[in-house]
Design a protein around this motif. Structure first.
Motif, PDB file in Angstrom:
ATOM      1  N   TRP A 110      35.310  45.494  40.179  1.00  0.00           N
ATOM      2  CA  TRP A 110      36.496  44.657  39.986  1.00  0.00           C
ATOM      3  C   TRP A 110      37.021  44.141  41.322  1.00  0.00           C
ATOM      4  O   TRP A 110      37.395  42.975  41.438  1.00  0.00           O
ATOM      5  CB  TRP A 110      37.583  45.439  39.252  1.00  0.00           C
ATOM      6  CG  TRP A 110      37.401  45.518  37.768  1.00  0.00           C
ATOM      7  CD1 TRP A 110      36.229  45.623  37.091  1.00  0.00           C
ATOM      8  CD2 TRP A 110      38.429  45.500  36.782  1.00  0.00           C
ATOM      9  NE1 TRP A 110      36.453  45.682  35.746  1.00  0.00           N
ATOM     10  CE2 TRP A 110      37.799  45.612  35.525  1.00  0.00           C
ATOM     11  CE3 TRP A 110      39.811  45.427  36.839  1.00  0.00           C
ATOM     12  CZ2 TRP A 110      38.514  45.631  34.328  1.00  0.00           C
ATOM     13  CZ3 TRP A 110      40.539  45.452  35.650  1.00  0.00           C
ATOM     14  CH2 TRP A 110      39.893  45.548  34.415  1.00  0.00           C
ATOM     15  N   ALA A 160      38.172  41.750  35.125  1.00  0.00           N
ATOM     16  CA  ALA A 160      39.247  41.086  34.393  1.00  0.00           C
ATOM     17  C   ALA A 160      39.264  39.590  34.634  1.00  0.00           C
ATOM     18  O   ALA A 160      39.816  38.828  33.837  1.00  0.00           O
ATOM     19  CB  ALA A 160      40.599  41.684  34.789  1.00  0.00           C
ATOM     20  N   LYS A 176      46.776  44.385  28.242  1.00  0.00           N
ATOM     21  CA  LYS A 176      45.337  44.285  28.489  1.00  0.00           C
ATOM     22  C   LYS A 176      44.900  45.058  29.728  1.00  0.00           C
ATOM     23  O   LYS A 176      43.736  45.411  29.863  1.00  0.00           O
ATOM     24  CB  LYS A 176      44.928  42.812  28.652  1.00  0.00           C
ATOM     25  CG  LYS A 176      45.014  42.002  27.377  1.00  0.00           C
ATOM     26  CD  LYS A 176      43.929  42.393  26.377  1.00  0.00           C
ATOM     27  CE  LYS A 176      42.557  41.965  26.816  1.00  0.00           C
ATOM     28  NZ  LYS A 176      41.500  42.309  25.816  1.00  0.00           N
ATOM     29  N   LEU A 177      45.837  45.271  30.641  1.00  0.00           N
ATOM     30  CA  LEU A 177      45.560  46.031  31.853  1.00  0.00           C
ATOM     31  C   LEU A 177      46.597  47.129  31.996  1.00  0.00           C
ATOM     32  O   LEU A 177      47.738  46.982  31.537  1.00  0.00           O
ATOM     33  CB  LEU A 177      45.601  45.131  33.088  1.00  0.00           C
ATOM     34  CG  LEU A 177      44.567  44.014  33.205  1.00  0.00           C
ATOM     35  CD1 LEU A 177      44.870  43.162  34.438  1.00  0.00           C
ATOM     36  CD2 LEU A 177      43.155  44.570  33.265  1.00  0.00           C
TER      37      LEU A 177
END
Length: 216
Positions: A110, A160, A176-177
């Protein structure tokens, strides 16, 4: 100020589009296309007002390049985050409070993915929207929108693909995170934006530190 309102509106529609195409939807071509398209049109809509950053990392890069006054930086970033959070709340409401799965990051991947394409985004913005050599061009919105679209396609399967701390905060507000993972985006996105500004100045050695003259 008009510039802050323009930053709020542009970031709002960017994050709203992300929410409405990502929450509860299978992965596919629609989210990257929609996200790139809305950024493209919002850049054209707000570029003449605020520069259409819609991204704290881009604001950092433009400030380092000398095209954003220091006094505007906090206001830009606050407006961007406010737009993102407002959009996230609206997206959740419009989707009927759907069940959302929190992403589990592969931290190193990420970091790399976010850094690389934030650099690409800021590098493109600086070269198409602030360079003297491209002043007055008509393609800046296309270049910026397509960069984000390409990043979403390229990195969406491994990260992401926010490339934007405000978007990351919006994704946190949507569920979502995880809030604890915001550091990934703060480090990778701001580092990518800063490196883009450094590279831009290396490629344009005659560039002097400039300030925007429109302080309305």
């Amino acid at each position: 100020m008009p510039r802050y309102l323009a930053e709020f509106i542009g970031t709002f529609f960017l994050v709203l589009t992300i929410g409405m195409t990502v929450i509860g939807a299978p992965s596919g071509v629609i989210p990257p296309l929609a996200i790139g398209a809305v950024l493209l049109v919002m850049v054209y809509a707000g570029g003449h007002i605020s520069g259409a950053h819609y991204n704290p990392a881009v604001t950092l890069a433009v400030w380092m390049r000398g095209k954003c006054p220091t006094t505007d930086v906090p206001g830009y970033m606050i407006a961007q985050v406010a737009g993102a959070v407002t959009a996230a709340i609206l997206a959740i409401y419009l989707m009927g409070s759907p069940e959302v799965t929190v992403a589990a990051p592969d931290v190193f991947r990420w970091l790399v993915a976010e850094f690389v394409f934030t650099f690409a985004l800021a590098y493109v913005v600086l070269n198409v929207a602030t360079a003297k050599e491209t002043d007055g061009n008509s393609y800046f919105g296309l270049a910026i929108g397509f960069t984000v679209m390409a990043g979403a396609f390229a990195m969406g399967a491994v990260a992401a693909a926010a490339f934007n701390p405000a978007v990351a905060i919006g994704l946190i507000a949507m569920g979502k995170l995880a809030a604890a993972d915001i550091w990934i985006f703060l480090i990778a996105n701001f580092a990518g934006g800063a490196l883009a500004a450094i590279v831009f100045r290396l490629l344009h050695p005659d560039t002097t530190r400039e300030r925007m003259t429109n302080d309305e």
